[in-house]
Design a protein around this motif. Structure first.
Motif, PDB file in Angstrom:
ATOM      1  N   PHE A 299      -5.200   3.338   3.486  1.00 51.28           N
ATOM      2  CA  PHE A 299      -3.638   3.683   3.407  1.00 51.28           C
ATOM      3  C   PHE A 299      -3.096   3.435   4.456  1.00 51.28           C
ATOM      4  CE2 PHE A 299      -0.178   6.320   3.452  1.00 51.28           C
ATOM      5  CZ  PHE A 299       0.907   5.496   2.964  1.00 51.28           C
TER       6      PHE A 299
ATOM      7  N   LEU B   8       0.883  -1.189   0.018  1.00 46.86           N
ATOM      8  CA  LEU B   8      -0.109   0.016   0.103  1.00 46.86           C
ATOM      9  C   LEU B   8       0.895   1.312   0.030  1.00 46.86           C
ATOM     10  CD1 LEU B   8      -2.721  -0.889   2.506  1.00 46.86           C
ATOM     11  CD2 LEU B   8      -2.977  -0.873  -0.031  1.00 46.86           C
TER      12      LEU B   8
ATOM     13  N   GLN C  77      -0.820   6.440  -1.972  1.00 50.54           N
ATOM     14  CA  GLN C  77      -1.170   7.235  -0.683  1.00 50.54           C
ATOM     15  C   GLN C  77      -2.914   7.595  -0.810  1.00 50.54           C
ATOM     16  OE1 GLN C  77       1.634   7.359  -2.062  1.00 50.54           O
ATOM     17  NE2 GLN C  77       3.080   7.083  -0.495  1.00 50.54           N
TER      18      GLN C  77
END
Length: 208
Positions: free
Chosen positions: A71, A60, A66
């Motif tokens: 996230f 991730l 992001q």
């Protein structure tokens, strides 16, 4: 350089904590194998609990990921669960830099002999996490890579829109400048006509 800066920052933070909280409180915060566990169990706990944290960060935390809605939540959950799981066995280090700072400022010589656990364990866990991430990416679980591709496409679209807007602004500026130029020319012509009319009027009056 990255590792050195992290360790230095950890040492400075540990020193500030010792000044603020006292030596005894900071010694209690040292990650250390808890009775009845010894260094093999602590090493295993650090390895096992660091691996999923690294795995989540790699899946991730790729550039562009992001923007994923979960996230921060996923990484925070992986870290929290790892600390809870390892806390009762190794004390929950999971970060060599943090452990090094705490040990450098607050540990006795006897306690300092255990700091290697908090380097070897997380490093082994990191290797496991990296290998797991590569295996998942090869099977189509490359969340970060997919988000990165989408982000590149989005960036390209945004750049095109921005270029179009800039071109539109330039066109508007040219139109405005042309309109201003036409107005200036018109005013100049009107001024000349007035001067000619005034001169003609004077000539007629003088002839009379």
């Amino acid at each position: 350089a990255y590792v050195a800066v992290q360790v230095l920052a950890s040492i400075l933070a540990a020193g500030a904590a010792r000044l603020a909280l006292g030596h005894a409180a900071c010694q209690n915060a040292l990650p250390s194998p808890l009775v009845p566990h010894k260094w093999p169990q602590a090493l295993g706990a650090e390895t096992v609990c660091t691996a999923p944290l690294v795995l989540v960060v790699l899946l991730l935390g790729a550039p562009g990921a992001q923007g994923h809605p979960y996230f921060g939540l996923a990484i925070g959950a992986a870290l929290t669960s790892g600390l809870y799981a390892a806390g009762s066995i190794s004390g929950g280090g999971l970060n060599p830099a943090v452990a090094s700072g705490l040990y450098a400022v607050n540990a006795t010589e006897e306690q300092g002999e255990k700091v290697w656990i908090y380097w070897v364990g997380p490093l082994c866990g990191s290797v496991v996490g990296v290998l797991s991430a590569r295996g998942l990416e090869s099977r189509g679980w490359a969340v970060g890579r997919r988000r990165r591709t989408e982000t590149r496409e989005e960036i390209a679209m945004e750049e095109e829109v921005q270029e179009e807007e800039e071109e539109g602004d330039e066109d508007e500026g040219l139109k405005e400048s042309m309109e201003k130029g036409e107005i200036a020319v018109t005013e100049e012509e009107e001024g000349k006509k007035r001067e000619e009319e005034g001169a003609a009027t004077l000539a007629v009056e003088s002839s009379q």
